[in-house]
Scaffold this motif. Sequence first.
Motif, PDB file in Angstrom:
ATOM      1  N   PHE A 193       0.770  -1.094  -0.005  1.00 40.47           N
ATOM      2  CA  PHE A 193       0.099  -0.050  -0.015  1.00 40.47           C
ATOM      3  C   PHE A 193       1.044   1.292   0.082  1.00 40.47           C
ATOM      4  N   ASN A 194       0.634   2.047  -1.038  1.00 39.28           N
ATOM      5  CA  ASN A 194       1.596   3.150  -1.001  1.00 39.28           C
ATOM      6  C   ASN A 194       0.812   4.778  -1.137  1.00 39.28           C
ATOM      7  N   LYS A 195      -0.388   4.468  -0.343  1.00 35.90           N
ATOM      8  CA  LYS A 195      -0.933   6.048   0.006  1.00 35.90           C
ATOM      9  C   LYS A 195      -2.056   5.781   1.021  1.00 35.90           C
ATOM     10  N   VAL A 196      -1.734   6.531   2.037  1.00 37.09           N
ATOM     11  CA  VAL A 196      -2.997   6.586   3.099  1.00 37.09           C
ATOM     12  C   VAL A 196      -3.602   8.017   3.131  1.00 37.09           C
ATOM     13  N   TRP A 197      -5.058   7.605   2.876  1.00 41.16           N
ATOM     14  CA  TRP A 197      -5.738   8.817   2.828  1.00 41.16           C
ATOM     15  C   TRP A 197      -6.612   8.785   3.881  1.00 41.16           C
ATOM     16  N   ILE A 198      -6.754  10.091   4.603  1.00 43.19           N
ATOM     17  CA  ILE A 198      -7.771  10.170   5.849  1.00 43.19           C
ATOM     18  C   ILE A 198      -8.605  11.249   5.373  1.00 43.19           C
ATOM     19  N   ILE A 199      -9.889  10.722   5.558  1.00 37.89           N
ATOM     20  CA  ILE A 199     -11.087  11.649   5.225  1.00 37.89           C
ATOM     21  C   ILE A 199     -11.683  11.846   6.906  1.00 37.89           C
ATOM     22  N   GLU A 200     -11.845  13.011   6.995  1.00 41.14           N
ATOM     23  CA  GLU A 200     -12.303  13.492   8.279  1.00 41.14           C
ATOM     24  C   GLU A 200     -13.372  14.503   8.106  1.00 41.14           C
ATOM     25  N   SER A 201     -14.422  14.161   8.794  1.00 40.77           N
ATOM     26  CA  SER A 201     -15.550  15.258   8.652  1.00 40.77           C
ATOM     27  C   SER A 201     -16.006  15.149  10.194  1.00 40.77           C
ATOM     28  N   LEU A 202     -15.674  15.910  10.999  1.00 42.14           N
ATOM     29  CA  LEU A 202     -16.184  16.011  12.467  1.00 42.14           C
ATOM     30  C   LEU A 202     -16.937  17.223  12.797  1.00 42.14           C
TER      31      LEU A 202
ATOM     32  N   LEU B 290      -7.453   3.468   3.012  1.00 36.83           N
ATOM     33  CA  LEU B 290      -8.607   4.902   3.082  1.00 36.83           C
ATOM     34  C   LEU B 290      -9.257   4.840   4.539  1.00 36.83           C
ATOM     35  N   HIS B 291      -8.764   5.779   5.176  1.00 39.11           N
ATOM     36  CA  HIS B 291      -9.029   6.085   6.597  1.00 39.11           C
ATOM     37  C   HIS B 291     -10.281   7.300   6.888  1.00 39.11           C
ATOM     38  N   PHE B 292     -11.437   6.524   7.469  1.00 42.12           N
ATOM     39  CA  PHE B 292     -12.322   7.619   7.682  1.00 42.12           C
ATOM     40  C   PHE B 292     -12.388   8.104   9.165  1.00 42.12           C
ATOM     41  N   GLU B 293     -12.357   9.425   9.494  1.00 43.06           N
ATOM     42  CA  GLU B 293     -12.623   9.862  10.854  1.00 43.06           C
ATOM     43  C   GLU B 293     -13.749  10.576  10.983  1.00 43.06           C
TER      44      GLU B 293
ATOM     45  N   HIS C 298       2.610   7.816   0.057  1.00 49.55           N
ATOM     46  CA  HIS C 298       2.251   9.153  -0.210  1.00 49.55           C
ATOM     47  C   HIS C 298       1.080   9.281   0.962  1.00 49.55           C
ATOM     48  N   VAL C 299       0.804  10.362   1.435  1.00 47.60           N
ATOM     49  CA  VAL C 299      -0.109  10.610   2.460  1.00 47.60           C
ATOM     50  C   VAL C 299      -1.044  11.746   1.982  1.00 47.60           C
ATOM     51  N   GLY C 300      -2.404  11.724   2.597  1.00 50.00           N
ATOM     52  CA  GLY C 300      -3.228  12.964   1.935  1.00 50.00           C
ATOM     53  C   GLY C 300      -4.348  13.124   3.038  1.00 50.00           C
TER      54      GLY C 300
END
Length: 286
Positions: free
Chosen positions: A7-16, A74-77, A43-45
């Motif tokens: 895995f070559n990218k970690v995407w964080i999607i945060e909606s708090l 793909l990380h959902f916060e 890569h991170v985003g």
Amino acid sequence: MDTGTEFNKVWIIESLRPGDVETGKSLYNDVLLPISQSNPDLHVGIECPVDRDTFFEALEQVKSECERGLFPILHFECHGGKEGLQLGNDQIIEWHELRDALIRISIASNLNVVIVVAACNGIHLINVCTQLDRAPFWAVIGPEDEVMDLEVKRDFAAFYRKFFESLNGNDAVLALNRGVQGRDRPYHFLSSIGLFKLAYIAYHRTSCQGKGKQARIEDLVTQAMKDPKCKALGVSEVRRRIKEGLAQEDRHFQNQKKRFFLMDLYPENAIRFPITYDDIISPLPS
């Protein structure tokens, strides 16, 4: 969690909500950025959607990057419940809506995406994925019950540090669960193979045995008799042919397996996912 994929990218999607601890931004700044600085291939985003439109725009961006060769975690916060993810403006993204978007990402990445749902009840995403359709992810990780924001920050910091230090998914999941194993672990992991097993077992029990099987036959007969060619054969012959076809359950299994694991789009996935009909059906009570 033996991924077989880098895995070559970690995407964080945060909606708090306003006033919440911004655990996604903290993970991004304090954990993922330092890891990426020592790992030039990573890569991170981070995206912070404020409503449904920007949420799905972010997922479309992830899909586009997958088409260019990135394999994401793909990380959902977000806050979550049994009905779905809750965005910062209190809008709900129902689990089935998220599933549909994830299938498009899964296809774009050739089933090389791990989903992390750092939300209360996040593992309920599994409930809407246990159907014989396209696999929406290679694996999913999430809590079954309520988790506090400081626990999320601590536990997922341990997860990412261990994962990119050792590149061993099992060690990373163990670190995420603070060393706790078995049913008492706070976070659960399910692979696409495990998901397919759950889906096929449910299908087999409701459609391939007893009254469920008979109802399935009659439904297929009813649909077939709408075709003039079938109608000309007569209902008895149509029913006989349908029963004969359903007796070839292994062939049906192979068709469902190919679709679920995207083998019709990526034939090489037959090697990645060597699950057989007997792997699922043999252990079941008769």
